[in-house]
Write a protein that holds these residues in place. Structure first.
Motif, PDB file in Angstrom:
ATOM      1  N   MET A  83      -5.111   6.802  47.951  1.00  0.00           N
ATOM      2  CA  MET A  83      -5.726   5.633  47.338  1.00  0.00           C
ATOM      3  C   MET A  83      -7.183   5.467  47.771  1.00  0.00           C
ATOM      4  O   MET A  83      -8.010   4.974  47.002  1.00  0.00           O
ATOM      5  CB  MET A  83      -4.930   4.381  47.684  1.00  0.00           C
ATOM      6  CG  MET A  83      -3.676   4.220  46.850  1.00  0.00           C
ATOM      7  SD  MET A  83      -4.009   4.204  45.061  1.00  0.00           S
ATOM      8  CE  MET A  83      -5.070   2.768  44.920  1.00  0.00           C
TER       9      MET A  83
ATOM     10  N   SER B  68      -9.787   5.413  44.714  1.00  0.00           N
ATOM     11  CA  SER B  68     -10.497   4.152  44.512  1.00  0.00           C
ATOM     12  C   SER B  68     -12.015   4.302  44.533  1.00  0.00           C
ATOM     13  O   SER B  68     -12.729   3.340  44.206  1.00  0.00           O
ATOM     14  CB  SER B  68     -10.085   3.147  45.600  1.00  0.00           C
ATOM     15  OG  SER B  68     -10.545   3.555  46.883  1.00  0.00           O
ATOM     16  N   GLN B  69     -12.526   5.477  44.896  1.00  0.00           N
ATOM     17  CA  GLN B  69     -13.968   5.614  45.077  1.00  0.00           C
ATOM     18  C   GLN B  69     -14.761   5.337  43.805  1.00  0.00           C
ATOM     19  O   GLN B  69     -15.769   4.626  43.831  1.00  0.00           O
ATOM     20  CB  GLN B  69     -14.303   7.011  45.612  1.00  0.00           C
ATOM     21  CG  GLN B  69     -13.928   7.207  47.071  1.00  0.00           C
ATOM     22  CD  GLN B  69     -14.497   6.131  47.951  1.00  0.00           C
ATOM     23  OE1 GLN B  69     -15.704   6.046  48.164  1.00  0.00           O
ATOM     24  NE2 GLN B  69     -13.638   5.269  48.484  1.00  0.00           N
TER      25      GLN B  69
ATOM     26  N   ALA C 243     -13.982   3.497  41.332  1.00  0.00           N
ATOM     27  CA  ALA C 243     -13.938   2.060  41.041  1.00  0.00           C
ATOM     28  C   ALA C 243     -14.885   1.285  41.943  1.00  0.00           C
ATOM     29  O   ALA C 243     -15.612   0.394  41.486  1.00  0.00           O
ATOM     30  CB  ALA C 243     -12.504   1.547  41.195  1.00  0.00           C
ATOM     31  N   TRP C 244     -14.926   1.633  43.248  1.00  0.00           N
ATOM     32  CA  TRP C 244     -15.802   0.909  44.178  1.00  0.00           C
ATOM     33  C   TRP C 244     -17.274   1.185  43.867  1.00  0.00           C
ATOM     34  O   TRP C 244     -18.121   0.292  43.988  1.00  0.00           O
ATOM     35  CB  TRP C 244     -15.478   1.281  45.617  1.00  0.00           C
ATOM     36  CG  TRP C 244     -14.228   0.649  46.143  1.00  0.00           C
ATOM     37  CD1 TRP C 244     -13.076   1.265  46.521  1.00  0.00           C
ATOM     38  CD2 TRP C 244     -13.999  -0.762  46.318  1.00  0.00           C
ATOM     39  NE1 TRP C 244     -12.148   0.346  46.928  1.00  0.00           N
ATOM     40  CE2 TRP C 244     -12.686  -0.901  46.820  1.00  0.00           C
ATOM     41  CE3 TRP C 244     -14.773  -1.900  46.111  1.00  0.00           C
ATOM     42  CZ2 TRP C 244     -12.138  -2.158  47.120  1.00  0.00           C
ATOM     43  CZ3 TRP C 244     -14.229  -3.139  46.410  1.00  0.00           C
ATOM     44  CH2 TRP C 244     -12.927  -3.267  46.903  1.00  0.00           C
TER      45      TRP C 244
ATOM     46  N   SER D  33     -14.012  -5.770  49.234  1.00  0.00           N
ATOM     47  CA  SER D  33     -13.132  -4.833  49.947  1.00  0.00           C
ATOM     48  C   SER D  33     -12.469  -5.512  51.143  1.00  0.00           C
ATOM     49  O   SER D  33     -11.314  -5.218  51.475  1.00  0.00           O
ATOM     50  CB  SER D  33     -13.926  -3.603  50.401  1.00  0.00           C
ATOM     51  OG  SER D  33     -14.834  -3.920  51.444  1.00  0.00           O
TER      52      SER D  33
ATOM     53  N   ALA E 150      -6.774   1.353  49.258  1.00  0.00           N
ATOM     54  CA  ALA E 150      -7.784   0.894  48.311  1.00  0.00           C
ATOM     55  C   ALA E 150      -8.834   0.031  49.000  1.00  0.00           C
ATOM     56  O   ALA E 150     -10.037   0.201  48.783  1.00  0.00           O
ATOM     57  CB  ALA E 150      -7.117   0.120  47.175  1.00  0.00           C
TER      58      ALA E 150
ATOM     59  N   GLY F 271     -13.075   1.013  49.928  1.00  0.00           N
ATOM     60  CA  GLY F 271     -14.255   0.207  49.662  1.00  0.00           C
ATOM     61  C   GLY F 271     -15.042  -0.117  50.910  1.00  0.00           C
ATOM     62  O   GLY F 271     -16.277  -0.128  50.903  1.00  0.00           O
TER      63      GLY F 271
END
Length: 455
Positions: free
Chosen positions: A277, A281-282, A284-285, A301, A333, A337
């Motif tokens: 995750m 998630s990278q 998205a962040w 985050s 996740a 962030g």
């Protein structure tokens, strides 16, 4: 930037992450459940090494800022630190069976000091060299995503692959020793490759014919650091959040063994989900940071981490699957962030320091950055060991006792969920006070999505 810089930066992150993750996750439990060292003694040895490490960080940052060699300012430390780190990994988990009592404590303490020295020697120059690779604001954002990818791979090797292997061959002293040797080989290779692939540009090397500025004293340097308000705010966020995170990480191996009663294969799965995750998630962040600003993304985050930690408190011990993996995914996740935000904001504060104070203090800022990391790890380890001692945790030789006092379950649950959630809440509030004045309209707190590698 060319491909070798991206690959070298990723490998460097892998190397330091594999080292610190393996020791942070497994070594405390190895001392209590395999070596038979009391939790209070094991915690004290760990804290002592980390306190030493925190002061060594400052010295390393000060020295690296003044290093001039034909290989560059920071690169030589990547090679030396990587090789010493590999040696320390092998020594930490391959303890002579003839040692006991004070001789055992002395061996463990000395090997922890070697590990701390090696990590400092590698990590601080690695962070400082990142600023020299590119001056482009958006290129740094892309570069830092590769740092998170490398860190995730290193974390996977140490916290997922290693426990999986322990679950197969046994979690006794011999099993830990074999796994440590495998990790040591990977760490040594990472040190060599990061030294080879990361090339400091000519601008990062001092011209021998130019007059050198006199080296600033420690006092003047710390005065300058205190004046860097964005950096201090970032360190406040990291200090509180990572202290809770250290308690959380210390508790998870005990949680799987003494609360859930499962093998280390489940421990490996938990961290595999979390690491996956972090990587997924990278994108998205990065997009969130581009849309809402780096500071706001880092604050978000922290909020995600808070809810993730609280989820651990809701997991029923008699039916943990799949809730424990959902909690791990949420933690991954949020942590993804946090790490992306920390790395990108750190380089921004380095630029701010040079722009407003006139002297390049990248090494010193990296030293303080890592010092806070070590200090919070020491604080978290100490807090967890004291909680476990207070609730009556019993150490043993082998693979751990079958039964523990009833209060141990409560102490572990508080450590894995409540304490880190409180830390995340406070850290998030601290980060809301961060503000970085921009040098140009472009240098605002924004990011951009990674672009394909180019040569």
């Amino acid at each position: 930037m060319n491909k070798s810089a991206y690959f070298g930066w990723t490998i460097g992150s892998f190397t330091s992450s594999a080292l610190v993750s393996a020791v942070g996750l497994l070594h405390l439990r190895f001392m209590t459940d395999s070596l038979g060292i009391a939790i209070t003694i094991a915690g004290a040895l760990t804290v002592f090494a980390k306190v030493y490490d925190a002061f060594a960080d400052l010295l390393m940052g000060y020295v690296s800022d003044r290093t001039r060699t034909r290989f560059g300012q920071f690169r030589p430390y990547l090679l030396a630190g990587g090789l010493l780190a590999a040696l320390s990994m092998a020594l930490l988990f391959n303890v002579p069976g003839s040692l006991s009592g004070s001789a055992l404590w002395l061996y463990v303490g000395l090997t922890l000091l070697i590990y701390s020295t090696a990590y400092t020697m590698f990590r601080i120059p690695y962070l400082a060299i990142g600023r020299t690779l590119t001056d482009d604001f958006h290129a740094r954002s892309r570069l830092m995503t590769f740092s998170v990818y490398g860190s995730s791979l290193g974390s996977f090797a140490a916290t997922s692959a290693a426990p999986f292997l322990l679950g197969q061959i046994g979690s006794d002293r011999a099993g830990h020793g074999l796994v440590a040797m495998i990790l040591a080989c990977a760490i040594a290779l990472g040190g060599v490759l990061s030294f080879t692939l990361l090339k400091e540009p000519p601008a990062a090397k001092r011209n021998e014919h130019e007059p050198r500025k006199p080296a600033a004293s420690f006092g003047a340097t710390f005065t300058a650091l205190r004046a860097n308000r964005p950096f201090l705010c970032l360190m406040g966020f990291k200090l509180v959040l990572f202290a809770g995170f250290a308690v959380h990480i210390s508790a998870i191996p005990y949680y799987t063994r003494h609360v859930l009663g499962v093998s280390d294969s489940v421990l490996g799965t938990i961290f595999a989900v979390q690491t996956g995750m972090m990587v997924l998630s990278q994108m998205a962040w990065v997009r969130l940071a581009a849309r809402m600003g780096r500071r706001n993304a880092l604050v978000l985050s922290g909020v995600v981490c808070t809810f993730a930690y609280l989820t651990w408190a809701l997991i029923p011990s008699d039916a943990a699957i799949p809730m424990v993996f959902i909690a791990a995914a949420m933690s991954g996740a949020g942590t993804g962030g946090v790490f992306l935000g920390l790395y990108t904001v750190l380089t921004d504060t380095m630029d701010y320091s040079k722009r407003t104070q006139g002297e390049d203090r990248a090494g010193m800022l990296a030293g303080v950055f890592v010092m806070v990391e070590k200090g919070t790890s020491a604080l978290g380890t100490f807090a967890f060991s004291m909680i476990m001692a207070w609730v009556g945790f019993q150490s043993a030789i082998g693979s751990g006792p079958v039964a523990q006092p009833e209060g141990v379950h409560t102490g572990i649950l508080a450590s894995v969920a409540i304490v880190p959630a409180l830390g995340a809440i406070i850290a998030t509030l601290i980060m809301t006070r961060y503000h970085l004045p921009a040098a140009t309209p472009q240098a605002s707190e924004v990011s951009t999505a990674p672009e394909p590698l180019s040569t």
